[in-house]
Design an enzyme around this catalytic site. Structure first.
Site, PDB file in Angstrom:
ATOM      1  N   ASP A 175       0.860  -1.178   0.000  1.00 51.89           N
ATOM      2  CA  ASP A 175       0.000   0.000   0.000  1.00 51.89           C
ATOM      3  C   ASP A 175       0.899   1.231   0.000  1.00 51.89           C
ATOM      4  OD1 ASP A 175       0.954   0.308   2.515  1.00 51.89           O
ATOM      5  OD2 ASP A 175      -0.948   0.034   3.541  1.00 51.89           O
TER       6      ASP A 175
ATOM      7  N   ASP B 109      -7.634  -7.594   0.092  1.00 52.47           N
ATOM      8  CA  ASP B 109      -6.733  -7.830   1.223  1.00 52.47           C
ATOM      9  C   ASP B 109      -7.497  -7.456   2.475  1.00 52.47           C
ATOM     10  OD1 ASP B 109      -6.375  -4.761   0.879  1.00 52.47           O
ATOM     11  OD2 ASP B 109      -5.428  -5.218   2.795  1.00 52.47           O
TER      12      ASP B 109
ATOM     13  N   CYS C 167     -11.840 -28.678   5.748  1.00 50.77           N
ATOM     14  CA  CYS C 167     -10.586 -27.931   5.604  1.00 50.77           C
ATOM     15  C   CYS C 167      -9.378 -28.867   5.596  1.00 50.77           C
ATOM     16  CB  CYS C 167     -10.474 -26.914   6.727  1.00 50.77           C
ATOM     17  SG  CYS C 167      -8.978 -25.910   6.658  1.00 50.77           S
TER      18      CYS C 167
ATOM     19  N   CYS D 286      -6.164 -27.749   6.295  1.00 49.89           N
ATOM     20  CA  CYS D 286      -5.030 -27.163   7.014  1.00 49.89           C
ATOM     21  C   CYS D 286      -4.599 -28.066   8.167  1.00 49.89           C
ATOM     22  CB  CYS D 286      -5.391 -25.766   7.523  1.00 49.89           C
ATOM     23  SG  CYS D 286      -6.264 -25.777   9.112  1.00 49.89           S
TER      24      CYS D 286
ATOM     25  N   CYS E 239      -6.921 -28.480  11.188  1.00 46.53           N
ATOM     26  CA  CYS E 239      -8.103 -29.336  10.979  1.00 46.53           C
ATOM     27  C   CYS E 239      -7.745 -30.798  10.725  1.00 46.53           C
ATOM     28  CB  CYS E 239      -8.930 -28.790   9.812  1.00 46.53           C
ATOM     29  SG  CYS E 239      -9.711 -27.208  10.203  1.00 46.53           S
TER      30      CYS E 239
ATOM     31  N   HIS F   8      -5.350 -21.801   9.687  1.00 47.44           N
ATOM     32  CA  HIS F   8      -6.692 -22.251   9.288  1.00 47.44           C
ATOM     33  C   HIS F   8      -7.464 -21.151   8.563  1.00 47.44           C
ATOM     34  CE1 HIS F   8     -10.712 -23.797   9.212  1.00 47.44           C
ATOM     35  NE2 HIS F   8     -11.098 -22.644   9.739  1.00 47.44           N
TER      36      HIS F   8
END
Lengths: 373, 373
Positions: A92, A266, A304, A306, A309, A335
């Site tokens: 930014d 974002d 999920c 990840c 999980c 996650h």
């Protein structure tokens, strides 16, 4: 060398699927970019960020210019090398953070003078200096310096502020040093006023940018006003350039914005929520600190992939947060970022297969029918 | 099924190289066990712990009995599953932490009553309850309940305390439920008094344990007294069983203890130091907060294979600690644990090749010639 461009692949209503080509690799859109404020996505190694599926991350000019300074990052080989992220990085312009400093800043036509929130030291940011900093950081996508108009603002206030941002956009463009595969994005302002948004979009298109961001939203106006403003803005943006909605948002915000033709996002939400124990899931939001998870052997989200999980129970996450163990924020950030990436991939597939409306209805129904737990 | 045993592979002076066979896998010794107090090695995923080379970790009975409770861990399938560590886990007995509660505890012949440091709630630990808790946790290696004798202690105090630990050791043995590939270790006490250490070692050998720990050291006596006590203790331990020096220590402590015939170690030092910015390296200790690292593009330790060293500069680590970013402790813990594992592998190789003395001189010279930076 790769020329920076965005290639549309498919549309479904206003929604678009495409590919962003950059000097640091390709990115499929719509895309969510994790926020790496101070050259780190909080609580994540760069390898872990990649493992969530993320292919582009954000850096913050304001934070990096104060610590460790753009000059130091340049000396150390640029932000990609510094943070072990060879992929694309968007920075930014510093405008948003400086505007939120409020009493620590003073704005003039040429730029903004502000005091560091860290040590009170005095700094100055102009469009030219912002371009220089982002160049030193070796940012793949540089953002023009703008004034993020506060909300609420009268039409007059919003117009004056937007006009300033447009002058700074032209100066940003003049100061930006084009490099093959690198990009400069302009930022549309104008608060919630359609006429101002239209003028702003047209002014930016006349200057000519590699991509167009929509700024000044998600600042308190609410989702309905945000969507309404998108409806009044997106049609005025060039069709062949990527569109980036800054600082947005919840999964439902992303869905609605993709349906309105936005390509890039974002937000600190998934990372910040991860640090405080809130999990985004296909069935709504869970608070892992809640005692109801204490003996739950099931995963946070059975859909999920990840590590939180696939390797651990809700009970374990609950335990980690109860004990203030760092692994709690680490696993839950992992996650949440995985959830956001999976969500975006799902939206892209739906656009490619022209079934976004049905997919959106499916997602919303599951989110809505599961209260926060 | 695997019978629990330790097999000697080679010796070099008093030092030994061997293999620990357990129900949850083999472990090469000498070995350093990272401390996973509350079912997590702080700031590390289990995958990251494995990536450092660690093959066995420690859990703390005291912390786990309070949160989330042994019964809950058992309900959730045991500690291995809870924390994603299918490999061997050693749990301490709770004695050490409870002794350090000081005013919050009262000791009697049967056990110890204490108040939780978290909420003041009252709990009781006896040898039988400690065995039960460690069984519920599904600990691979259970430690007998002992009283960790405070330092300094008179000969009388140390003798009385040691005698209590020996009675508790016998009760621990009686209460322990043997399972194939699982082990119970006794703990030698006796402060710095050789005659008491000898009596304690003989008393434990008479009861019969799968391994022998040396407790009550690294409690303020200093390295010289610790080594001297090891010299007076190790010769009285059974040759064919593993020897574990509890709560030790610095790299130099580990080296000296391996030279004196110790096989197993645990310590919070590498993980705690990692969280405060201290890096253990082949050239001594670095403080990553030190401004001298601010522009250093080199790695923490050029000989190290961890992500902090292979992917990042000292300057980046300095930046992370300066900004209080969680990734600083995460990367530096990873580094320190990698350093400890690499150190132990190097010691094992040296024993196997009968060159431990030369290797020790080499290590010590490099540590000594580099001041803390």
């Amino acid at each position: 060398m790769t020329r920076f461009c965005w290639t549309g692949v498919a549309t479904d209503g206003q929604a678009r699927a495409g590919v962003l080509h950059t000097a640091h690799g390709d990115v499929q859109t719509p895309v969510f970019m994790p926020v790496g404020t101070a050259a780190t996505v909080k609580a994540m190694t760069a390898d872990a960020v990649r493992a969530t599926g993320a292919r582009i991350v954000l850096g913050n000019t304001y934070h990096l210019m104060l610590r460790p300074s753009a000059e130091r990052v340049a000396k150390l080989g640029g932000l990609h090398r510094f943070m072990d992220w060879p992929g694309p990085i968007l920075t930014d312009s510093g405008g948003f953070q400086i505007m939120s400093l409020d009493k620590l800043r003073s704005l003039d036509a040429d730029g903004v003078t502000f005091r560091s929130h860290l040590d009170g030291s005095k700094h100055r940011l102009t469009p030219e200096r912002s371009m220089e900093i982002q160049h030193l950081l070796d940012s793949t996508i540089t953002m023009a310096l703008d004034e993020c108009t506060a909300f609420p603002a009268t039409h007059d206030q919003a117009e004056t502020s937007m006009a300033l941002s447009m002058r700074w956009a032209a100066r940003s463009k003049a100061a930006f040093q084009p490099r093959e595969g690198y990009a400069l994005f302009g930022i549309v302002q104008g608060s919630i006023y359609h006429d101002l948004r239209k003028s702003s979009a047209e002014a930016l298109a006349a200057i000519g940018f590699d991509g167009y961001a929509i700024g000044g939203l998600a600042v308190g106006e609410g989702q309905a006003a945000m969507f309404e403003t998108l409806d009044g803005t997106v049609p005025h943006l060039p069709q062949d350039r990527p569109r980036y909605l800054m600082g947005v948002g919840t999964p439902d915000d992303l869905l609605g914005a993709v349906q309105r033709g936005v390509d890039m996002f974002d937000c600190v939400m998934p990372t910040r929520a991860g640090r405080t124990g809130r999990a985004y899931t296909s069935r709504g939001i869970l608070n892992m600190r809640n005692a109801r998870h204490a003996e739950d052997a099931g995963p946070i989200d059975p859909e999920c992939t990840c590590p939180a999980c696939t390797k651990h129970s809700r009970a374990y996450l609950h335990h980690l947060f109860r004990c203030d163990e760092m692994l709690g924020p680490m696993l839950l950030t992992w996650h949440n970022l995985t959830y956001y990436q999976t969500l975006m991939r799902g939206l892209r597939s739906a656009v490619l297969e022209c079934r976004l409306e049905a997919h959106a209805a499916f997602l919303r129904e599951r989110w809505a029918n599961t209260p926060v737990q």
